[in-house]
Design an enzyme around this catalytic site. Structure first.
Site, PDB file in Angstrom:
ATOM      1  N   GLU A 134      -4.070  -8.515   5.451  1.00 47.70           N
ATOM      2  CA  GLU A 134      -3.473  -9.053   6.669  1.00 47.70           C
ATOM      3  C   GLU A 134      -4.151  -8.864   7.739  1.00 47.70           C
ATOM      4  OE1 GLU A 134      -1.971  -7.328   4.312  1.00 47.70           O
ATOM      5  OE2 GLU A 134      -0.820  -8.236   2.761  1.00 47.70           O
TER       6      GLU A 134
ATOM      7  N   ARG B   8       1.308  -6.252   9.569  1.00 48.13           N
ATOM      8  CA  ARG B   8       0.323  -5.565   9.364  1.00 48.13           C
ATOM      9  C   ARG B   8      -0.457  -6.303   9.703  1.00 48.13           C
ATOM     10  NH1 ARG B   8      -1.244  -2.798   3.827  1.00 48.13           N
ATOM     11  NH2 ARG B   8       0.550  -1.690   3.380  1.00 48.13           N
TER      12      ARG B   8
ATOM     13  N   LYS C  35      -4.240  -7.659 -16.911  1.00 45.51           N
ATOM     14  CA  LYS C  35      -2.154  -7.599 -17.271  1.00 45.51           C
ATOM     15  C   LYS C  35      -1.764  -8.295 -17.942  1.00 45.51           C
ATOM     16  CE  LYS C  35      -0.472  -9.149 -13.191  1.00 45.51           C
ATOM     17  NZ  LYS C  35      -1.338  -8.910 -11.040  1.00 45.51           N
TER      18      LYS C  35
HETATM   19  C1  LIG Z   1       0.486  -5.659   2.273  1.00 44.47           C
HETATM   20  C2  LIG Z   1       1.153  -6.233   0.773  1.00 44.47           C
HETATM   21  N1  LIG Z   1       0.389  -7.755   0.904  1.00 44.47           N
HETATM   22  C3  LIG Z   1       0.709  -8.228   0.184  1.00 44.47           C
HETATM   23  C4  LIG Z   1       1.255  -7.725  -1.532  1.00 44.47           C
HETATM   24  C5  LIG Z   1       2.034  -8.573  -2.520  1.00 44.47           C
HETATM   25  N2  LIG Z   1       1.232  -8.306  -3.678  1.00 44.47           N
HETATM   26  C6  LIG Z   1       2.260  -7.537  -4.274  1.00 44.47           C
HETATM   27  S1  LIG Z   1       1.465  -7.084  -5.998  1.00 44.47           S
HETATM   28  C7  LIG Z   1      -0.339  -7.992  -5.492  1.00 44.47           C
HETATM   29  C8  LIG Z   1      -1.300  -7.868  -6.310  1.00 44.47           C
HETATM   30  C9  LIG Z   1      -1.422  -6.226  -6.535  1.00 44.47           C
HETATM   31  O1  LIG Z   1      -2.910  -6.639  -7.702  1.00 44.47           O
HETATM   32  P1  LIG Z   1      -2.993  -4.853  -8.217  1.00 44.47           P
HETATM   33  O2  LIG Z   1      -2.646  -3.954  -7.169  1.00 44.47           O
HETATM   34  O3  LIG Z   1      -4.120  -5.244  -8.691  1.00 44.47           O
HETATM   35  O4  LIG Z   1      -1.998  -5.144  -9.040  1.00 44.47           O
HETATM   36  P2  LIG Z   1      -1.565  -5.622 -10.267  1.00 44.47           P
HETATM   37  O5  LIG Z   1      -1.122  -6.679  -9.919  1.00 44.47           O
HETATM   38  O6  LIG Z   1      -3.003  -6.644 -11.143  1.00 44.47           O
HETATM   39  O7  LIG Z   1      -1.157  -4.713 -11.424  1.00 44.47           O
HETATM   40  C10 LIG Z   1      -0.133  -8.390  -4.349  1.00 44.47           C
HETATM   41  C11 LIG Z   1      -0.711  -8.897  -3.079  1.00 44.47           C
HETATM   42  C12 LIG Z   1       1.923  -6.782  -1.195  1.00 44.47           C
HETATM   43  N3  LIG Z   1       2.668  -6.292  -2.108  1.00 44.47           N
HETATM   44  N4  LIG Z   1       2.017  -6.374  -0.457  1.00 44.47           N
END
Ligand SMILES: Cc1ncc(C[n+]2csc(CCOP(=O)(O)OP(=O)(O)O)c2C)c(N)n1
Length: 635
Positions: free
Chosen positions: A369, A397, A286
């Site tokens: 969630e 959710r 990242k």
């Molecule tokens: C249902 C939901 N819960 C929380 C989020 C907030 N959120 C956005 S990106 C993220 C992390 C995603 O991690 P990953 O899929 O590993 O992607 P990375 O950013 O590490 O590339 C979160 C928790 C969201 N977008 N949707």
């Protein structure tokens, strides 16, 4: 790092077809240009920097091998797609990302034919891609379907349930697992631990293969080792059945280096020729290629604007989330039955300090969630006092779990709801404008919204003391910190009571949360206009409402929420129940989806900012002032 648009290969690329004219050997150079462009755009507009940087090589390789818009690439969450936007006809507008009127921060089908799915919430890509693959097969078409999902998004139940179906139905599709070991904060959970072992096994396997190949080169008689090395490679392509993805019916390939374009091209092309579902596990970093973001991907997950040459994350002012985190800390310190549960939003919900101070009363369940709500139910059933800290938009959710697992038995679960109202750059998928409507309809659930941090503390304290399901919501953004005081000194807020914050004689404006301030601004000092802090939408303060109804000529309800089912609806229902016939003007969001933008400007555009309230009051024959006293108001 250049602050201007880079020249070079990118200058000649408008659509993915242009990319395909490059030689594979030119792609690493193109990736570097895309990376610079992402950094430049985020420095000007802010945005999801670290995730997009980590996916650059993957993006270039996918667009080189696949052929969008014919082929469908479904990005999960869509926050890692700045490179995809740059390569699909939007490079000239990339610095408008998340800005009012600019590009959306996530993929959006109405924005580009290359965006396969409108997203923002996590873990939807696999189910949507499965649907697309089934539709393709039903019509005898032959395009490719690929989903790209992060290790964080894979913690969501939707993604896991979709894998279950994919392994069962086995359509031809690719799942790229983009594993950077991070969600917004460090990723959590058993699958995450398993992926670490997969990574280690993968590196060992490759080291073993390399050693064997070298040996074979120097010593011909070791021919049988060659065949064993070949077997090892086959194992790499289709590993032992103790791999859970394999066991679920998917072909599992990897892990491979997600920044090595040659490797990505090799595997993506190979997989294109295969039938059935294949998961390609790519390991990425990242923030890749930008030192600050690599070393602190949490801070640079969602960046504010910065100087690209001297990147320093902007200091953040005190927010509602901080006020909640501080209150939760004190509440847990004074009663060790208090817990806080977050679904992967430690930073956004103001819980960084809390997680350090109370590691055994803090649970991060991952992007789940529904699980957060029902873990709360389980704790409550055993006499604990859980606070489920969740964004308004993400609690959607857990709607069923709020009803089924918490409300039916009136369990003692407090919902601490952040980002209620319009949220700014995240846009339509993240607007927190539905929770009053969906929570108000659930039996036993009470819902309040404080106007300041002192009231927030008072609501939390009384919610925990009273028990039952209680939801407290607050907006995104800044608030003045409450003065330091022990929990015992926090004044409690009596649930279901409103406050008249400005007396009036003819028209009463009923506000909630930030719109109380808007109403006061609009009413100025007109003695005919009263303002009420209608801080509970359930229960309403029916006693006060009926007293006001006896002398009011009209009510104006103002909420940063959809008007269907929110405060205005609740007031109309209550007036009808008590037989009062006072007209009610409801201001709020009128049955439209609201895109990204500046929330304050949007409140005015949507008709419930201070100026808009003033116009409404004028329409009711009150609230007309000498122009000099109405600064900035053009009517
Ligand atoms: C249902 C939901 N819960 C929380 C989020 C907030 N959120 C956005 S990106 C993220 C992390 C995603 O991690 P990953 O899929 O590993 O992607 P990375 O950013 O590490 O590339 C979160 C928790 C969201 N977008 N949707």
């Amino acid at each position: 790092m250049s602050a201007t648009r880079p020249e070079g290969l990118l200058a000649g690329i408008d659509q993915p077809a242009d990319l395909k004219r490059l030689k594979p050997s030119q792609l690493p150079m193109l990736a570097e240009e895309v990376r610079s462009e992402i950094i430049r755009a985020c420095s000007l507009a802010g945005g999801h920097l670290a995730s997009s940087l980590g996916a650059v090589e993957l993006t270039v390789a996918l667009h080189y091998v696949f052929d969008t818009p014919r082929d469908r690439i479904v990005w999960d969450v869509g926050h890692q797609t700045y490179g995809h936007k740059i390569l699909t006809g939007r490079k000239d507008r990339i610095e408008t990302i998340r800005q009012p009127g600019g590009l959306a921060g996530f993929t959006t089908t109405s924005e580009s034919e290359h965006d396969a799915l409108t997203v923002g919430h996590a873990s939807t890509s696999l189910a949507a891609a499965l649907g697309m693959a089934l539709a393709r097969d039903a019509r005898g078409a032959d395009y490719e379907v690929a989903a790209v999902i992060g290790d964080g998004a894979l913690t969501g139940g939707m993604a896991l349930a979709a894998l279950n179906q994919i392994g069962h139905l086995k359509p031809r599709m690719l799942i790229v697992l983009n594993d950077n070991e991070m969600s917004i904060s460090e990723n959590v959970g058993a699958i995450n631990h398993y992926m670490r072992t997969l990574q280690v096994q993968g590196w060992f396997q490759k080291a073993e293969d390399r050693a064997k190949q070298r040996l074979t080169r120097v010593w011909e008689p070791l021919a049988d080792l060659t065949s064993r090395a070949k077997k090892a490679t086959r194992r790499f392509f289709d590993p032992a059945s103790n791999n859970p993805f394999h066991a679920m019916g998917l072909r599992y390939v990897g892990p491979i280096d997600g920044h090595d374009i040659a490797q990505l091209l090799y595997y993506l092309r190979k997989i294109r020729e295969l039938d059935g579902p294949t998961m390609l596990h790519v390991v990425t970093r990242k923030g890749k290629g930008y030192k600050v973001a690599e070393s602190d991907p949490i801070t640079w997950h969602g960046a504010s604007t910065f100087d690209p040459l001297h990147p320093v994350a902007k200091g953040k002012s005190y927010t509602w989330s901080n006020a909640f985190g501080a209150a939760a800390d004190q509440l847990t310190s004074s009663d060790d039955r208090v817990w806080v549960i977050t679904p992967a939003m430690r930073e956004g919900s103001g819980l960084v300090e809390y997680s350090k101070l109370h590691p055994d009363r803090y649970i991060d369940v991952g992007i789940a969630e529904d699980v957060a709500v029902t873990v709360g139910a389980g704790l409550a059933l055993r006499g604990e006092k859980p606070i489920v800290a969740i964004y308004s938009t993400f609690l959607q959710r857990g709607f069923d779990q709020v009803i089924h697992d918490v409300a039916l038995e009136s369990l003692d679960v407090v919902f601490a709801i952040d980002r209620a109202g319009l949220v700014g750059g995240d846009g339509a998928t993240h607007q927190g404008i539905y929770d009053l409507a969906y929570l108000r309809s659930i039996p036993h659930v009470m819902v309040g919204m404080p106007k300041d941090a002192v009231e927030l503390r008072g609501m939390l304290k009384s919610a925990l003391r009273l028990g039952g399901p209680k939801a407290i919501r607050w907006p995104r953004g800044g608030v003045d910190a409450a003065p330091e005081a022990p929990v015992s000194d926090w004044p409690e807020v009596e649930w279901g009571t409103w406050q008249v914050v400005k007396p009036g004689s003819e028209v009463f404006v009923l506000g909630i949360g930030p719109t109380v301030g808007y109403a006061l601004e609009a009413a100025a000092d007109d003695p005919r206009v009263g303002v009420v802090n209608a801080r509970f939408v359930k229960p309403l303060d029916v006693a006060l409402l009926s007293r006001l109804a006896a002398r009011a000529r009209a009510f104006v309800t103002v909420e940063d929420h959809t008007i269907m089912g929110g405060l205005g609806s609740a007031v109309l229902e209550a007036l009808s129940d008590i037989g009062a016939t006072v007209p009610v003007v409801r201001l709020g969001v009128h049955d439209v989806s609201v895109p990204h933008g500046d929330p304050k400007a949007q409140h005015e555009e949507l008709g419930y900012g201070p100026k808009a309230i003033r116009r409404t009051l004028e329409g009711l024959g009150v609230g007309t002032y000498p122009a000099a006293r109405v600064a900035g108001f053009e009517h």
